[in-house]
Motif scaffolding. Structure first.
Motif, PDB file in Angstrom:
ATOM      1  N   ASN A 138       0.846  -1.197   0.000  1.00 59.19           N
ATOM      2  CA  ASN A 138       0.000   0.000   0.000  1.00 59.19           C
ATOM      3  C   ASN A 138       0.887   1.255   0.000  1.00 59.19           C
ATOM      4  O   ASN A 138       1.644   1.456   0.946  1.00 59.19           O
ATOM      5  CB  ASN A 138      -0.895   0.000   1.245  1.00 59.19           C
ATOM      6  N   ILE A 150      -8.946   1.086   4.567  1.00 58.95           N
ATOM      7  CA  ILE A 150      -8.432   0.610   5.852  1.00 58.95           C
ATOM      8  C   ILE A 150      -9.401  -0.347   6.537  1.00 58.95           C
ATOM      9  O   ILE A 150      -8.982  -1.224   7.312  1.00 58.95           O
ATOM     10  CB  ILE A 150      -8.068   1.788   6.778  1.00 58.95           C
ATOM     11  N   LEU A 153      -8.417  -3.673   5.384  1.00 56.78           N
ATOM     12  CA  LEU A 153      -7.190  -4.084   6.066  1.00 56.78           C
ATOM     13  C   LEU A 153      -7.494  -4.594   7.474  1.00 56.78           C
ATOM     14  O   LEU A 153      -6.852  -5.534   7.957  1.00 56.78           O
ATOM     15  CB  LEU A 153      -6.205  -2.918   6.129  1.00 56.78           C
ATOM     16  N   LYS A 157      -6.775  -8.290   9.018  1.00 54.22           N
ATOM     17  CA  LYS A 157      -6.143  -8.460  10.324  1.00 54.22           C
ATOM     18  C   LYS A 157      -6.899  -9.495  11.156  1.00 54.22           C
ATOM     19  O   LYS A 157      -6.284 -10.361  11.815  1.00 54.22           O
ATOM     20  CB  LYS A 157      -6.110  -7.119  11.052  1.00 54.22           C
ATOM     21  N   LEU A 169       3.215  -5.210   6.166  1.00 53.67           N
ATOM     22  CA  LEU A 169       2.871  -4.135   5.233  1.00 53.67           C
ATOM     23  C   LEU A 169       4.114  -3.657   4.509  1.00 53.67           C
ATOM     24  O   LEU A 169       5.050  -3.157   5.137  1.00 53.67           O
ATOM     25  CB  LEU A 169       2.233  -2.960   5.983  1.00 53.67           C
ATOM     26  N   GLY A 171       5.001  -0.855   2.882  1.00 50.13           N
ATOM     27  CA  GLY A 171       4.481   0.511   2.769  1.00 50.13           C
ATOM     28  C   GLY A 171       5.468   1.454   2.111  1.00 50.13           C
ATOM     29  O   GLY A 171       5.637   2.595   2.573  1.00 50.13           O
ATOM     30  N   LEU A 174       3.467   4.232   1.399  1.00 46.19           N
ATOM     31  CA  LEU A 174       2.371   4.416   2.350  1.00 46.19           C
ATOM     32  C   LEU A 174       2.098   5.891   2.603  1.00 46.19           C
ATOM     33  O   LEU A 174       0.951   6.294   2.840  1.00 46.19           O
ATOM     34  CB  LEU A 174       2.697   3.716   3.670  1.00 46.19           C
ATOM     35  N   GLU A 183      -5.350   9.699   6.608  1.00 44.25           N
ATOM     36  CA  GLU A 183      -5.199   8.732   7.687  1.00 44.25           C
ATOM     37  C   GLU A 183      -3.958   9.035   8.517  1.00 44.25           C
ATOM     38  O   GLU A 183      -3.098   9.815   8.107  1.00 44.25           O
ATOM     39  CB  GLU A 183      -5.121   7.311   7.112  1.00 44.25           C
ATOM     40  N   GLN A 187      -2.804   4.272  12.763  1.00 46.24           N
ATOM     41  CA  GLN A 187      -3.855   3.362  12.339  1.00 46.24           C
ATOM     42  C   GLN A 187      -3.249   2.104  11.709  1.00 46.24           C
ATOM     43  O   GLN A 187      -3.814   1.014  11.829  1.00 46.24           O
ATOM     44  CB  GLN A 187      -4.787   4.042  11.337  1.00 46.24           C
ATOM     45  N   TYR A 188      -2.111   2.277  11.063  1.00 38.94           N
ATOM     46  CA  TYR A 188      -1.411   1.142  10.454  1.00 38.94           C
ATOM     47  C   TYR A 188      -0.537   0.425  11.478  1.00 38.94           C
ATOM     48  O   TYR A 188      -0.411  -0.802  11.448  1.00 38.94           O
ATOM     49  CB  TYR A 188      -0.594   1.616   9.256  1.00 38.94           C
ATOM     50  N   ILE A 195       6.148  -3.417   9.473  1.00 31.63           N
ATOM     51  CA  ILE A 195       5.872  -2.414   8.437  1.00 31.63           C
ATOM     52  C   ILE A 195       7.193  -1.921   7.884  1.00 31.63           C
ATOM     53  O   ILE A 195       8.105  -1.584   8.645  1.00 31.63           O
ATOM     54  CB  ILE A 195       5.094  -1.207   9.005  1.00 31.63           C
TER      55      ILE A 195
END
Length: 341
Positions: A138, A150, A153, A157, A169, A171, A174, A183, A187-188, A195
């Motif tokens: 993403n 999201i 996503l 999860k 992720l 990212g 991102l 966002e 949140q991620y 990540i």
């Protein structure tokens, strides 16, 4: 005038970023004694609400480290068939970690929770690889900068938790998704076990990605980075560029998105363009009408000083970035409208 729209990796550090790099306080990061790297890693971890972070020379190495952390040889990773970890990391997942992929036919590089659930192998059926990890990209590279919802996503999860799967992720871009979706990084951070985020694309740093996770996982990542040859010494000079980018170059990504959208609107009006994939962020993919081929278009634009890339099968790509200024944008718009075949 030469205008490079091949990728957002072609950017060069701005004078302001270079000044921050020159001023950086450095030490030996192999001993974790580089104060700028330490500050950079903490800043990125704090942004995402993660316990720890580790600086890497490249996004590929960060992703490959995440795979090594989250799997054992013989395991399987679920991801979209267009995923960077599958297509563009030189087979590293099999070479480094001895894993294979269950490739999902998603939408513009994005998969759903339902597809993930259907792709999980029965852990009791020992003839099949053990499903161990789900990897999300993403924004999506080959998907033309498309952004996940999201809420989807979060559903993935839940599937991962129910089946005891690691959730990674990729990212690299991102930051673009965060801006266009309004966002927050946390949140991620709440969703993913690991990540990776890149600083040498839309954010304009010359090198570097960061891998995030819990403290114990990042302690193990330090050893894997060493095995992969990724340890750097006075890397604070590079981390300073990342710190500058984090503070100054995220909000301005909206300019790249706007210009990509405007290019898409122009292309829709051209007789030699067959279709345009609606850009969400800074990647614009379009197709040319037969019998015209992408090589002819690339060469014609190159003769005007405009560099773009081919994705094969009649598809072409433009990527806007911070070095693509408004005067260049107007030049490209003018010549796109003038070109005939």
């Amino acid at each position: 005038m030469e205008i490079n729209l091949i990728s957002d990796t072609v950017t060069k550090p701005s004078p302001e970023m270079l000044q921050e790099m020159f001023k950086a306080q450095v030490g030996d990061d192999v001993f974790k004694q580089d104060p700028t790297v330490n500050a950079f890693e903490k800043a990125v971890a704090d942004w995402f609400g993660k316990e720890a972070a580790l600086f890497f020379p490249s996004g590929t190495m960060a992703n490959q480290t995440a795979i090594k952390l989250n799997t054992q040889p013989g395991d399987q990773i679920i991801c979209d068939k267009w995923s960077h970890i599958h297509l563009y990391e030189a087979g590293g997942a099999s070479f480094n970690s001895g894993v294979n992929f269950n490739l999902i036919d998603g939408n513009r590089g994005m998969i759903t929770a339902e597809q993930v659930k259907a792709g999980i192998n029965d852990p009791e059926f020992y003839h099949a690889p053990k499903t161990q990890m789900v990897s999300i990209e993403n924004t999506t590279n080959r998907g033309g900068g498309a952004c996940y919802d999201i809420e989807e996503l979060k559903k993935i999860k839940t599937v991962c938790q129910e089946h005891h799967l690691k959730y990674h992720l990729d990212g690299a871009r991102l930051w673009n998704a965060l801006v266009v979706k309004n966002e927050h990084p946390k949140q991620y951070g709440e969703l993913f076990d690991t990540i990776s985020v890149c600083f040498s694309k839309g954010l304009g740093a010359p090198i570097g990605s960061v891998l995030l996770g819990d403290a114990e996982t990042m302690k193990r990542a330090l050893r894997i980075r060493k095995i992969f040859g990724g340890n750097l010494r006075q890397s604070g000079y590079l981390a300073a560029a990342g710190l500058y980018a984090l503070k100054n170059n995220i909000v301005r990504l909206a300019d790249d998105h706007r210009r990509a959208f405007e290019l898409g609107q122009m292309l829709k009006e051209l007789s030699w363009v067959d279709s345009v994939e609606e850009p969400e962020t800074n990647i614009l993919i379009f197709s040319v009408r037969a019998p015209l081929d992408e090589k002819t278009v690339i060469e014609k634009l190159k003769s005007k000083g405009i560099m773009i890339s081919s994705m094969g099968h009649g598809k072409l790509r433009m990527v806007t970035h911070l070095d693509y200024r408004q005067v260049m944008h107007e030049y490209v718009a003018e010549h796109l409208r003038k070109i005939t075949f």
